[in-house]
Design a protein around this motif. Sequence first.
Motif, PDB file in Angstrom:
ATOM      1  N   SER A  51      16.073  -0.953 -37.212  1.00  0.00           N
ATOM      2  CA  SER A  51      15.516   0.502 -37.712  1.00  0.00           C
ATOM      3  C   SER A  51      15.850   0.878 -35.665  1.00  0.00           C
ATOM      4  O   SER A  51      15.577   0.474 -34.593  1.00  0.00           O
ATOM      5  CB  SER A  51      14.552   0.901 -37.762  1.00  0.00           C
ATOM      6  OG  SER A  51      14.925   0.498 -38.990  1.00  0.00           O
ATOM      7  N   THR A  52      16.520   2.606 -35.475  1.00  0.00           N
ATOM      8  CA  THR A  52      16.410   3.351 -34.739  1.00  0.00           C
ATOM      9  C   THR A  52      15.538   4.724 -34.661  1.00  0.00           C
ATOM     10  O   THR A  52      15.615   4.888 -35.788  1.00  0.00           O
ATOM     11  CB  THR A  52      18.145   3.406 -34.042  1.00  0.00           C
ATOM     12  OG1 THR A  52      18.337   4.003 -34.420  1.00  0.00           O
ATOM     13  CG2 THR A  52      18.606   2.140 -33.285  1.00  0.00           C
ATOM     14  N   ALA A  53      15.766   5.270 -33.641  1.00  0.00           N
ATOM     15  CA  ALA A  53      15.134   6.757 -34.202  1.00  0.00           C
ATOM     16  C   ALA A  53      15.764   7.568 -34.279  1.00  0.00           C
ATOM     17  O   ALA A  53      15.494   8.678 -35.600  1.00  0.00           O
ATOM     18  CB  ALA A  53      15.183   7.256 -32.364  1.00  0.00           C
ATOM     19  N   ALA A  54      17.402   7.473 -35.165  1.00  0.00           N
ATOM     20  CA  ALA A  54      18.341   7.679 -35.657  1.00  0.00           C
ATOM     21  C   ALA A  54      17.340   7.613 -37.157  1.00  0.00           C
ATOM     22  O   ALA A  54      18.378   8.744 -37.672  1.00  0.00           O
ATOM     23  CB  ALA A  54      19.506   7.896 -35.572  1.00  0.00           C
ATOM     24  N   ASP A  55      17.388   6.888 -37.772  1.00  0.00           N
ATOM     25  CA  ASP A  55      17.257   6.419 -38.898  1.00  0.00           C
ATOM     26  C   ASP A  55      15.066   8.317 -39.400  1.00  0.00           C
ATOM     27  O   ASP A  55      15.094   7.263 -40.471  1.00  0.00           O
ATOM     28  CB  ASP A  55      16.454   5.055 -39.377  1.00  0.00           C
ATOM     29  CG  ASP A  55      17.886   4.182 -39.093  1.00  0.00           C
ATOM     30  OD1 ASP A  55      18.713   5.002 -39.447  1.00  0.00           O
ATOM     31  OD2 ASP A  55      17.725   3.463 -37.991  1.00  0.00           O
ATOM     32  N   VAL A  56      14.652   7.847 -38.485  1.00  0.00           N
ATOM     33  CA  VAL A  56      13.397   8.869 -38.436  1.00  0.00           C
ATOM     34  C   VAL A  56      13.539   9.632 -39.737  1.00  0.00           C
ATOM     35  O   VAL A  56      12.616  10.108 -40.744  1.00  0.00           O
ATOM     36  CB  VAL A  56      12.946   8.696 -37.616  1.00  0.00           C
ATOM     37  CG1 VAL A  56      11.380   9.936 -38.274  1.00  0.00           C
ATOM     38  CG2 VAL A  56      12.478   7.952 -36.235  1.00  0.00           C
ATOM     39  N   GLY A  57      15.046  10.690 -38.969  1.00  0.00           N
ATOM     40  CA  GLY A  57      14.941  11.439 -40.030  1.00  0.00           C
ATOM     41  C   GLY A  57      15.564  12.011 -41.216  1.00  0.00           C
ATOM     42  O   GLY A  57      15.201  12.457 -42.901  1.00  0.00           O
ATOM     43  N   ASN A  99       7.365   9.211 -34.262  1.00  0.00           N
ATOM     44  CA  ASN A  99       7.293  10.863 -34.099  1.00  0.00           C
ATOM     45  C   ASN A  99       7.968  11.455 -35.086  1.00  0.00           C
ATOM     46  O   ASN A  99       9.667  11.015 -34.732  1.00  0.00           O
ATOM     47  CB  ASN A  99       7.356  11.311 -32.108  1.00  0.00           C
ATOM     48  CG  ASN A  99       7.211  12.693 -32.409  1.00  0.00           C
ATOM     49  OD1 ASN A  99       6.352  13.386 -33.024  1.00  0.00           O
ATOM     50  ND2 ASN A  99       8.435  13.468 -31.890  1.00  0.00           N
ATOM     51  N   ILE A 100       7.536  11.808 -35.795  1.00  0.00           N
ATOM     52  CA  ILE A 100       8.022  12.669 -36.890  1.00  0.00           C
ATOM     53  C   ILE A 100       7.917  14.250 -36.167  1.00  0.00           C
ATOM     54  O   ILE A 100       6.990  14.785 -37.255  1.00  0.00           O
ATOM     55  CB  ILE A 100       7.233  11.691 -38.423  1.00  0.00           C
ATOM     56  CG1 ILE A 100       7.711  10.347 -38.787  1.00  0.00           C
ATOM     57  CG2 ILE A 100       8.205  13.081 -39.259  1.00  0.00           C
ATOM     58  CD1 ILE A 100       6.626   9.968 -40.052  1.00  0.00           C
ATOM     59  N   PRO A 101       9.269  14.124 -36.576  1.00  0.00           N
ATOM     60  CA  PRO A 101       9.327  16.176 -36.087  1.00  0.00           C
ATOM     61  C   PRO A 101       8.534  16.504 -37.621  1.00  0.00           C
ATOM     62  O   PRO A 101       8.877  16.350 -38.560  1.00  0.00           O
ATOM     63  CB  PRO A 101      10.681  16.395 -36.363  1.00  0.00           C
ATOM     64  CG  PRO A 101      11.634  15.600 -35.661  1.00  0.00           C
ATOM     65  CD  PRO A 101      10.633  13.856 -36.611  1.00  0.00           C
ATOM     66  N   GLY A 102       7.504  17.980 -37.274  1.00  0.00           N
ATOM     67  CA  GLY A 102       6.610  18.425 -37.815  1.00  0.00           C
ATOM     68  C   GLY A 102       5.270  18.080 -38.534  1.00  0.00           C
ATOM     69  O   GLY A 102       4.469  18.481 -38.761  1.00  0.00           O
ATOM     70  N   ALA A 107       2.597  19.028 -32.885  1.00  0.00           N
ATOM     71  CA  ALA A 107       4.095  18.645 -33.269  1.00  0.00           C
ATOM     72  C   ALA A 107       4.830  20.136 -33.438  1.00  0.00           C
ATOM     73  O   ALA A 107       6.551  20.373 -33.088  1.00  0.00           O
ATOM     74  CB  ALA A 107       3.795  18.855 -34.700  1.00  0.00           C
ATOM     75  N   ASP A 108       4.413  21.153 -32.727  1.00  0.00           N
ATOM     76  CA  ASP A 108       4.868  21.811 -32.197  1.00  0.00           C
ATOM     77  C   ASP A 108       5.453  22.081 -30.620  1.00  0.00           C
ATOM     78  O   ASP A 108       7.041  21.624 -30.343  1.00  0.00           O
ATOM     79  CB  ASP A 108       4.238  23.252 -31.628  1.00  0.00           C
ATOM     80  CG  ASP A 108       2.283  23.364 -31.161  1.00  0.00           C
ATOM     81  OD1 ASP A 108       2.748  21.948 -30.828  1.00  0.00           O
ATOM     82  OD2 ASP A 108       2.663  24.188 -30.215  1.00  0.00           O
ATOM     83  N   CYS A 204       0.017  11.253 -33.128  1.00  0.00           N
ATOM     84  CA  CYS A 204       1.085  11.746 -33.247  1.00  0.00           C
ATOM     85  C   CYS A 204       1.171  11.483 -34.747  1.00  0.00           C
ATOM     86  O   CYS A 204       2.732  11.681 -35.343  1.00  0.00           O
ATOM     87  CB  CYS A 204       2.021  10.470 -32.427  1.00  0.00           C
ATOM     88  SG  CYS A 204       3.169   9.372 -33.930  1.00  0.00           S
ATOM     89  N   GLY A 205       0.829  10.910 -35.889  1.00  0.00           N
ATOM     90  CA  GLY A 205       0.315  11.019 -36.669  1.00  0.00           C
ATOM     91  C   GLY A 205       1.187   9.805 -38.209  1.00  0.00           C
ATOM     92  O   GLY A 205       1.175   9.774 -38.903  1.00  0.00           O
ATOM     93  N   THR A 206       1.649   8.520 -36.987  1.00  0.00           N
ATOM     94  CA  THR A 206       1.531   7.403 -37.606  1.00  0.00           C
ATOM     95  C   THR A 206       0.960   6.609 -36.120  1.00  0.00           C
ATOM     96  O   THR A 206       0.867   6.683 -35.068  1.00  0.00           O
ATOM     97  CB  THR A 206       3.477   7.048 -37.031  1.00  0.00           C
ATOM     98  OG1 THR A 206       4.021   7.251 -35.563  1.00  0.00           O
ATOM     99  CG2 THR A 206       3.355   7.746 -38.417  1.00  0.00           C
TER     100      THR A 206
END
Length: 315
Positions: A51-57, A99-102, A107-108, A204-206
């Motif tokens: 996996s890469t950061a592109a997969d987070v969304g 780091n998951i946006p939101g 998060a801001d 960071c939520g995780t």
Amino acid sequence: MCQNCLVKTIHHAQHHFGWDNSLVPEARVASGTTLEFHCLDSSNGFFTPQSTAADVGAMPFDKINPVNGPVYVEGALPGDVLKVTIDAFRPSGFGWTANIPGFGLLADQFTTPALALWHYDKTTLAPCAFGRHGRVPLKPFAGTIGVAPAEAGLHSVVPPRRVGGNLDIRDLNAGCTLYLPVEVEGALFSIGDTHAAQGDGEVCGTAIESAMDAVVKLEVVKNMPLATPRFSTPGPVTDHLDKAGYEVFTGVGPDLMTAARDALRYCIDALCREQHMSPEDAYMLCSVCGDLRISEIVDMPNWVVSFYFPKLVLQ
């Protein structure tokens, strides 16, 4: 007392994604039974070593935090307490932090997806490398552990509750005893969201989200008043981090949340400046090994929140 309570296994497929007291139990056990839960990570196995950061969304948010169960414990009635003795965790050796946006305390300020992959020795649990920046000591635990609420319907597994749930308490590791207030017949116990390491606050939520097996014993306790979860530890809770001391950053002001955000932000700024980390890497590293603490809450009008970053991580 259970006379012949062998270990019962609750497999990966025996899980659910929300608290609901109408769920059919995956098992019915006597008080005193020991069970082994084969827990998935909080992404339900979405992230892999490729996996890469592109997969987070793309992570499906309707399938996060799977919890194994529920388990019906015979004799448990509303008003009772479920005693959960945490015997062992058997980690998988692979984990992730994102780091998951939101999502997260800042998060801001952190709107770009980021992903760190971890590969650790599941036998020795030696400190795990975080790229070229350092090594994080491991302390496996289950982030989500609880029983079903009395209120009917399906309830999100994300927020913690008086009956447990997504507590994310780093110190609920092997050797601890957790007490949960029972609201429904049979208690309907579930567990999941296992972590290889986390800082207090999971900022960071995780954490180091990692699939692993969890072994617990479930016992019904009568006549024990309990409003919210309580737990007992067998010894020190920070000895895996204490050995080299800490760098500590403070937030001071009349609002605890603002002070917590400030203390974390000052630590991230220092890691970026002094260790040449990217802000996202510093944020994720803080989440898996740094601790938020309320240092002072009586000297009005300002309170003090401190963020403790363990020095040994960078040595």
